[in-house]
Write a protein that holds these residues in place. Structure first.
Motif, PDB file in Angstrom:
ATOM      1  N   ILE A  66       8.655  86.865  34.244  1.00  0.00           N
ATOM      2  CA  ILE A  66       7.387  86.175  34.456  1.00  0.00           C
ATOM      3  C   ILE A  66       6.891  86.431  35.865  1.00  0.00           C
ATOM      4  N   GLU A  67       5.653  86.867  35.980  1.00  0.00           N
ATOM      5  CA  GLU A  67       5.041  87.058  37.294  1.00  0.00           C
ATOM      6  C   GLU A  67       4.554  85.723  37.840  1.00  0.00           C
ATOM      7  N   THR A  68       4.666  85.565  39.142  1.00  0.00           N
ATOM      8  CA  THR A  68       4.153  84.366  39.799  1.00  0.00           C
ATOM      9  C   THR A  68       3.128  84.766  40.861  1.00  0.00           C
ATOM     10  N   PRO A  69       2.197  83.855  41.173  1.00  0.00           N
ATOM     11  CA  PRO A  69       2.051  82.464  40.751  1.00  0.00           C
ATOM     12  C   PRO A  69       1.757  82.359  39.254  1.00  0.00           C
ATOM     13  N   MET A  70       2.316  81.335  38.622  1.00  0.00           N
ATOM     14  CA  MET A  70       2.109  81.148  37.198  1.00  0.00           C
ATOM     15  C   MET A  70       2.002  79.660  36.888  1.00  0.00           C
ATOM     16  N   CYS A  71       1.385  79.366  35.749  1.00  0.00           N
ATOM     17  CA  CYS A  71       1.375  77.991  35.269  1.00  0.00           C
ATOM     18  C   CYS A  71       2.165  77.933  33.967  1.00  0.00           C
ATOM     19  N   MET A  72       2.850  76.841  33.760  1.00  0.00           N
ATOM     20  CA  MET A  72       3.604  76.643  32.535  1.00  0.00           C
ATOM     21  C   MET A  72       2.687  76.076  31.449  1.00  0.00           C
ATOM     22  N   LEU A  73       3.105  76.219  30.211  1.00  0.00           N
ATOM     23  CA  LEU A  73       2.359  75.668  29.084  1.00  0.00           C
ATOM     24  C   LEU A  73       2.621  74.169  29.000  1.00  0.00           C
ATOM     25  N   TYR A  74       1.584  73.383  29.205  1.00  0.00           N
ATOM     26  CA  TYR A  74       1.710  71.924  29.122  1.00  0.00           C
ATOM     27  C   TYR A  74       1.897  71.505  27.668  1.00  0.00           C
ATOM     28  N   THR A  75       2.838  70.597  27.435  1.00  0.00           N
ATOM     29  CA  THR A  75       3.079  70.099  26.087  1.00  0.00           C
ATOM     30  C   THR A  75       3.080  68.577  26.078  1.00  0.00           C
ATOM     31  N   ARG A  76       2.911  68.013  24.890  1.00  0.00           N
ATOM     32  CA  ARG A  76       3.067  66.569  24.666  1.00  0.00           C
ATOM     33  C   ARG A  76       3.941  66.399  23.434  1.00  0.00           C
ATOM     34  N   GLY A  77       5.062  65.734  23.607  1.00  0.00           N
ATOM     35  CA  GLY A  77       6.000  65.604  22.508  1.00  0.00           C
ATOM     36  C   GLY A  77       6.638  66.918  22.113  1.00  0.00           C
ATOM     37  N   GLY A  78       6.616  67.893  23.007  1.00  0.00           N
ATOM     38  CA  GLY A  78       7.268  69.167  22.747  1.00  0.00           C
ATOM     39  C   GLY A  78       6.374  70.264  22.222  1.00  0.00           C
ATOM     40  N   ASN A  79       5.076  69.959  21.996  1.00  0.00           N
ATOM     41  CA  ASN A  79       4.144  70.975  21.499  1.00  0.00           C
ATOM     42  C   ASN A  79       2.841  70.930  22.271  1.00  0.00           C
ATOM     43  N   ALA A  80       2.097  72.024  22.220  1.00  0.00           N
ATOM     44  CA  ALA A  80       0.793  72.063  22.880  1.00  0.00           C
ATOM     45  C   ALA A  80      -0.111  70.974  22.291  1.00  0.00           C
ATOM     46  N   PRO A  81      -0.744  70.160  23.098  1.00  0.00           N
ATOM     47  CA  PRO A  81      -1.558  69.059  22.573  1.00  0.00           C
ATOM     48  C   PRO A  81      -2.711  69.544  21.700  1.00  0.00           C
ATOM     49  N   HIS A  82      -2.881  68.884  20.558  1.00  0.00           N
ATOM     50  CA  HIS A  82      -3.972  69.129  19.606  1.00  0.00           C
ATOM     51  C   HIS A  82      -3.853  70.434  18.828  1.00  0.00           C
ATOM     52  N   LEU A  83      -2.854  71.260  19.134  1.00  0.00           N
ATOM     53  CA  LEU A  83      -2.793  72.600  18.543  1.00  0.00           C
ATOM     54  C   LEU A  83      -1.520  72.802  17.729  1.00  0.00           C
ATOM     55  N   THR A  84      -1.667  73.431  16.567  1.00  0.00           N
ATOM     56  CA  THR A  84      -0.499  73.875  15.819  1.00  0.00           C
ATOM     57  C   THR A  84       0.012  75.164  16.449  1.00  0.00           C
ATOM     58  N   LEU A  85       1.209  75.564  16.095  1.00  0.00           N
ATOM     59  CA  LEU A  85       1.760  76.806  16.644  1.00  0.00           C
ATOM     60  C   LEU A  85       0.920  78.009  16.231  1.00  0.00           C
TER      61      LEU A  85
END
Length: 415
Positions: A28-47
């Motif tokens: 992974i190249e930096t600077p980078m942002c991580m994928l924010y999740t809620r309850g272990g998954n991306a909020p509002h989105l299916t995989l």
């Protein structure tokens, strides 16, 4: 996990994380942002929907305040939190708190730290913390810490937070050595000290001697949407002096609601890893990101339709978008902008349709991830200052309180 700095200019670091993941296959190249999740998954989105977004970071940010109560089930599952949540294609960074939710003050103790789950206060001591981490088996884990400090904290409170954090780290490392399940997990130490240069430097020196894999700067605030207006000028000298105490070959992370201009300030301070809670916060307001970051675009293209004059985001619930049949952002290649109009999203928001959050989350994540890609390109070709000027010239004119009142932020884990 290994980290190397490829270039440094005026404090900005261009780096590379390698050998990440259980089989050491991720880079992974930096600077980078991580994928924010809620309850272990991306909020509002299916995989499946998440896969439609370009440049999704390979690290998913999960936090104990949303998942600790499920640790027994994850332990019985025996394959870690990534597999449990269906996120096996992602490395997992495990933190204590949700950066998008304010943490109540005054509940930490010598024996452990308080996190706030859906069921209320949840106390974590070192033993329980280790049990959870062995169940979750994350790729990167931040150590237990007492980050309940701010600019008004007394020196006594700062020393208490710092001593507790170091004691937690010592106990964790002692147990870590005998844990077979965590041998491939990188441990990040947490640097405390509030707004004191002296205490920050002391915390940094002590944490470095523990030989951790990376560093987290905490204790400046209590998280939540208000941190998007956090004044980094208050901590510039503190961060600079702290960074001088840290080895170059280990990544630095800080959690915040990283508004674009704050991202640029954080990078200039030497931060390598960011969270992406900001696009979620914007989505919860019914807003879409419209800031420009293409430094190669013409002046007219950068101006677009004038949205940049409104700040970094626009409120799609506003009645002025009822008859606006253009995309959320002209020129954006995300699924939402290619297939839907501002007028339609306005209709969805004003009729409380769930699809509004899905479309806004798709766009806001896409735009934010593309922004970080542009940052890395500019650091490579030496045009970071030009990008910084472009971003700073788009600072919002609305106050935080006015913007925050558009649509209430949801409570922890409502979504």
């Amino acid at each position: 996990m290994k980290f190397s700095v490829q270039n440094v200019k005026n404090g900005c670091r261009l780096g590379l994380i390698t050998d990440l993941g259980k089989n050491g296959s991720k880079s992974i190249e930096t600077p980078m942002c991580m994928l924010y999740t809620r309850g272990g998954n991306a909020p509002h989105l299916t995989l499946d929907v998440l896969k439609k977004i370009q440049r999704v970071p390979p690290i998913a940010h999960m936090y104990l305040s949303s998942l600790a109560e499920h640790s027994e089930a994850v332990s019985q599952f025996k394959e870690g939190i990534a597999n449990f949540c269906g996120m096996q294609d992602y490395a997992v960074y495990c933190s204590l708190h949700d950066p998008a939710t304010e943490v109540p003050s005054g509940y930490n103790e010598k024996s452990g730290t308080a996190i706030w789950t859906k069921g209320g206060k949840y106390k974590l001591d070192v033993n329980h913390f280790m049990q959870i981490q062995e169940a979750f088996q994350p790729d990167i884990c931040e150590a237990l810490y007492d980050g309940d400090t701010n600019k008004d904290s007394t020196r006594k409170r700062l020393l208490k937070a710092m001593d507790r954090t170091l004691n937690y780290l010592d106990e964790i490392q002692d147990k870590w050595k005998s844990s077979q399940k965590l041998q491939k997990t990188a441990l990040f130490g947490v640097i405390e000290g509030g707004f004191s240069v002296q205490e920050r430097q002391k915390s940094a020196h002590e944490t470095v001697t523990r030989n951790v894999d990376g560093f987290v700067l905490a204790g400046f605030h209590n998280n939540g949407p208000k941190t998007e207006t956090f004044d980094f000028s208050q901590v510039t000298e503190i961060c600079q002096k702290t960074m001088e105490c840290l080895p170059e070959n280990k990544p630095r992370l800080m959690q915040n609601a990283w508004r674009p201009d704050k991202v640029m300030e954080g990078i200039a301070l030497g931060i390598d890893m960011f969270d992406s809670s900001y696009p979620y916060i914007v989505t919860e307001r019914g807003c879409g990101l419209v800031f420009r970051f293409n430094i190669c675009a013409s002046t007219e293209e950068q101006k677009g339709n004038g949205d940049h004059l409104l700040g970094f985001q626009i409120n799609l619930a506003d009645k002025k978008y009822v008859d606006d049949f253009g995309p959320l952002l002209e020129g954006c290649t995300c699924y939402a902008c290619q297939n839907f109009t501002r007028s339609y999203i306005n209709h969805l928001l004003n009729t409380s349709e769930l699809l509004s959050s899905v479309l806004l989350m798709i766009h806001n994540f896409h735009h934010y991830f593309e922004f970080f890609h542009q940052i890395r390109q500019c650091l490579q070709d030496g045009s970071f200052d030009k990008l910084n000027s472009l971003i700073q010239n788009q600072k919002p004119v609305d106050s935080f309180d006015k913007l925050n009142s558009l649509i209430p932020i949801q409570k922890p884990e409502d979504s």
